[in-house]
Design a protein around this motif. Structure first.
Motif: not given
Lengths: 653, 110
Positions: A228-233, A439-455
């Motif tokens: 495993r890479s350092m970032s993974d650990r 109410t006023i700032l209603r929007s569909a909840t976004r799916a959580l998709i995040i890229e985790l860059p290496p440290y």
């Protein structure tokens, strides 16, 4: 839209191009490809920041001189593809297509690729090549290939893509000169074959990725990965369900402690310099209108702007370290689960927590939130969190009206009251966010998709540039407004002049501000308060802590050390013209509630206007923020006062 | 007693909602196309799988595809404790359980 584009910059691209015009280059690339570092390496200190017209996306431009000609470099927001997904990416797309308002068309596209993650980064690169603009690809971080057990056949890559590929290392400056040379030559080179045969025609992103995979097979050799890479650990700990949030909160706690211990002495130092300047002016100028204008108006105004600078610099240094090291993406992922029920996202945590120090840098910090409505909701509720400027007001009122009775040993009623103020603000902020998102700032909840860059270890140069950009933007956009408002408040406080040599409290009560205080009295009467509080409230629009010094002036307590203690006693025993106590305990509790919720801070209003889009749009959001908070403040003060009267807190025991 | 209730509440709060007991690598928990096909959310850490279908909102599906999760892509699950941490062509991609539940995959031998 099409008609506009046709008659706009696109049409003029080939017609108007004076020979002496500076070459315009745009940097595009995925987030975390080292684009900012490359931008810094290319342009050095010659940078400036502006907003794209109508949106709050930063527009960073720099330039360098090569062979006597100036080259302008536009650093576009990081994007994964050329399709409008977030406002940032839409801007990149508009600029690339030459249809961004107020931006000259781009001559050369520079695509920054992370050499270690070539497969993913080629996705954007192939899309850019298909546009048919002169393009240069940069294989950034090529020094890490050997350590990763990889090698890239650059010549084969150039042949396959039909475009110039330059290996470079932005952090050390290696290959930057070669890149500048390639940029200068790019205009004369033929277009890539890809502009005639777009990959998408074959069928969607899958086709593109399959083609890229075939390119990878020909050009990249990779040793099989072992272990495993350092970032993974590191991630195994930092992304842990229980440890992750705890570690994040600890990091934030340390950061805010630093904010207080480092920013406050710096702000005090600046204040000391300004005070010395004020003393110098007082000594040299005769007492009178000019002296008052320069000392209390101008220097006071400068002080009210500068006091934010250390806080903003330190907060953005901290956010910069989190973001560039790769931890911010992890924090956003770990905290998302807790913010989602409120309709916010993981990244909202940083502005909300920053709000405990000061709402001004906190609202600037919402820039890390990409999704517009979540960002707006966060901006709207941040000022409800009790900032450090409320503390002097809480301290004064609690000392005056709540006895230091000991409850359960170490704790006193006063301490519990202070805690209650902070809790009240926090609960109100989270509750309002939930309400707005439904109410006023209603929007569909976004799916959580995040890229985790290496440290990675953040670059000091990039951090310094980021912090400087933030401070410069604050000084230029909000600073001017804050300065103007503090001078205006000084004028309201000083004019019309009372008779010569009148005491400070008489001058204040006869000034325009005093008249405002009298005018708002009908509004604060139902809360059990009088016009003097009205004056202090009006004055504290500059900054909440001004409430204390204004009340001190009104009650003839000399400013300076021990001001708060003596004033607390005066307030407790203050009597009106009819000989009755001015402030009942119920009214004081109501006033405390008022200060928890009310947006008594012109600096915050100025920053909200700028950060919600500027112009009338920004003014609208700021007006909404001010109004809902005022309604909440007045309503809860009224309820607290009435409830207090009902349970017999109408006077003193 | 309250401590136990608190613990139960904490477990319910912190547990991943779509966690499915896995017999082999993946449990059969979605509209099955073939025995063994399952949602990405049902895969264990260390599992390797081919993406068959992405059934979430079009915008999210588009975003996923630009990040390398498209029909036919091969992904591997790095971590499964909070959401799903994926290895997609060498980069790390974090998804929450809701979106991982909308990605239909076919496990392959790693």
């Amino acid at each position: 839209m099409t008609a506009l584009a046709a008659s706009g910059p696109v049409a003029t691209r080939d017609v108007v191009r004076p020979a002496a015009r500076a070459l315009r280059v745009a940097l595009v690339g995925n987030p975390n490809c080292g684009k900012s570092t490359l931008f810094n390496a290319l342009t050095g200190r010659r940078q400036r920041v502006a907003n794209y017209p109508g949106v709050t996306v930063e527009r960073v431009e720099g330039s360098y001189v090569r062979d006597g000609a100036s080259v302008t470099v536009l650093d576009l927001p990081g994007t994964y593809s050329l399709s409008p997904d977030s406002p940032d990416e839409a801007i990149a797309l508009d600029v690339v297509h030459g249809r961004a308002r107020g931006i000259d068309p781009v001559d050369v596209m520079v695509v920054v690729l992370d050499a270690e993650n070539l497969e993913r980064h080629l996705f954007l690169a192939t899309q850019v090549l298909e546009l048919g603009l002169p393009a240069v690809l940069v294989l950034n971080r090529s020094d890490r290939l050997a350590a990763a057990g990889m090698s890239i056949d650059v010549v084969e890559l150039i042949h396959t893509l039909g475009a110039v590929v330059v290996p470079a290392v932005a952090t050390t400056g290696e290959g930057i000169e070669r890149l500048r040379h390639a940029i200068a030559r790019a205009v004369q080179l033929p277009k890539s074959w890809m502009s005639e045969r777009p990959l998408d025609a074959a069928g969607g992103p899958g086709a593109r990725y399959r083609w890229i995979a075939s390119v990878m097979a020909r050009t990249v050799t990779r040793a099989p990965r072992t272990g495993r890479s350092m970032s993974d650990r590191v991630d195994a700990v930092l992304l842990h369900g229980a440890w992750g949030p705890l570690i994040f909160l600890s990091v934030m706690a340390i950061a805010f402690q630093a904010l207080f211990t480092v920013a406050h002495p710096l702000a005090d130092g600046m204040q000391a310099i300004l005070n010395a300047g004020a003393a110098g002016l007082r000594a040299t100028l005769p007492a009178g209108n000019l002296q008052s204008l320069l000392v209390d108006g101008v220097l006071g105004g400068v002080g009210s702007v500068l006091v934010f600078v250390p806080q903003i610099a330190i907060l953005f240094l901290f956010i910069g370290v989190l973001e560039d090291s790769g931890y911010l993406a992890r924090a956003a992922f770990v905290m998302d689960r807790y913010m989602r029920p409120l309709g916010l996202q993981g990244k909202s945590v940083i502005p909300l927590l920053s709000g405990y120090a000061c709402a001004v840098p906190a609202i600037l910090a919402t820039r890390t939130i990409q999704h517009t409505k979540e960002r707006l909701a966060t901006t709207m509720v941040v000022p409800l969190i009790s900032c450090s400027a409320r503390l002097p007001v809480y301290a004064l009122l609690i000392a005056a009206f709540i006895p230091a009775t000991s409850v359960a040993g170490f704790f006193t009623l006063q301490g519990i009251a202070l805690l209650a103020m902070y809790l009240l603000g926090t609960v109100a902020a989270l509750g309002s966010a939930m309400l707005f998102r439904r109410t006023i700032l209603r929007s569909a909840t976004r799916a959580l998709i995040i890229e985790l860059p290496p440290y990675v270890l953040p670059s000091a140069r990039v951090l310094a540039a980021t912090v400087w950009q933030r401070v410069a933007v604050f000084l230029r956009r909000a600073g001017t407004v804050i300065f103007a408002i503090s001078v205006l408040l000084w004028a309201l406080e000083s004019y019309p002049r009372a008779t010569r040599a009148a005491a400070a409290d008489v001058q204040l009560s006869q000034s325009a501000l005093g008249h405002i205080g009298h005018a708002v009295e009908p509004a604060v009467r139902p809360l059990g308060l009088d016009w003097k509080i009205g004056v202090a409230m009006a004055a504290s629009f500059a900054a909440r802590e001004v409430f204390v010094s204004t009340m001190a002036t009104m009650y003839g307590v000399s400013r300076g050390s021990g001001e708060s203690g003596a004033l607390a006693g005066r307030l407790r025993e203050a009597r009106g013209a009819d000989g009755r106590l001015s402030y009942s305990r119920a009214a004081a509790f109501g006033l405390l509630a008022f200060y928890v919720f009310a947006l008594m801070c012109t600096s915050t209003i100025a920053v909200t206007v700028r950060e919600t889009g500027g112009g009338w749009r920004g003014v609208g959001w700021a007006a909404f923020q001010f109004t809902y908070m005022l309604a909440l403040a007045w309503g809860s003060a009224f309820m607290v006062y009435r409830a207090g009267l009902a349970i017999g807190l109408g006077g003193f025991a | 007693m309250p401590l136990r209730r608190l613990k139960r509440w904490w477990n319910a709060w912190s547990a991943a909602p779509a966690r499915v007991a896995c017999a082999v690598d993946c449990a059969v928990d979605c509209d099955v196309e073939r025995s063994g096909d399952c949602a990405l959310a049902a895969c264990k850490a260390g599992a390797c799988a081919t993406v068959l279908r992405v059934t979430c909102a079009a915008l999210d599906a588009h975003r996923l595809s630009t990040l390398g999760v498209y029909e036919g892509a091969i992904v591997s699950v790095v971590d499964r404790r909070s959401g799903v941490l994926l290895d997609v062509c060498g980069t790390r991609l974090a998804l929450n359980d809701a979106i991982a539940g909308a990605i239909l995959v076919r496990p392959v031998a790693a």
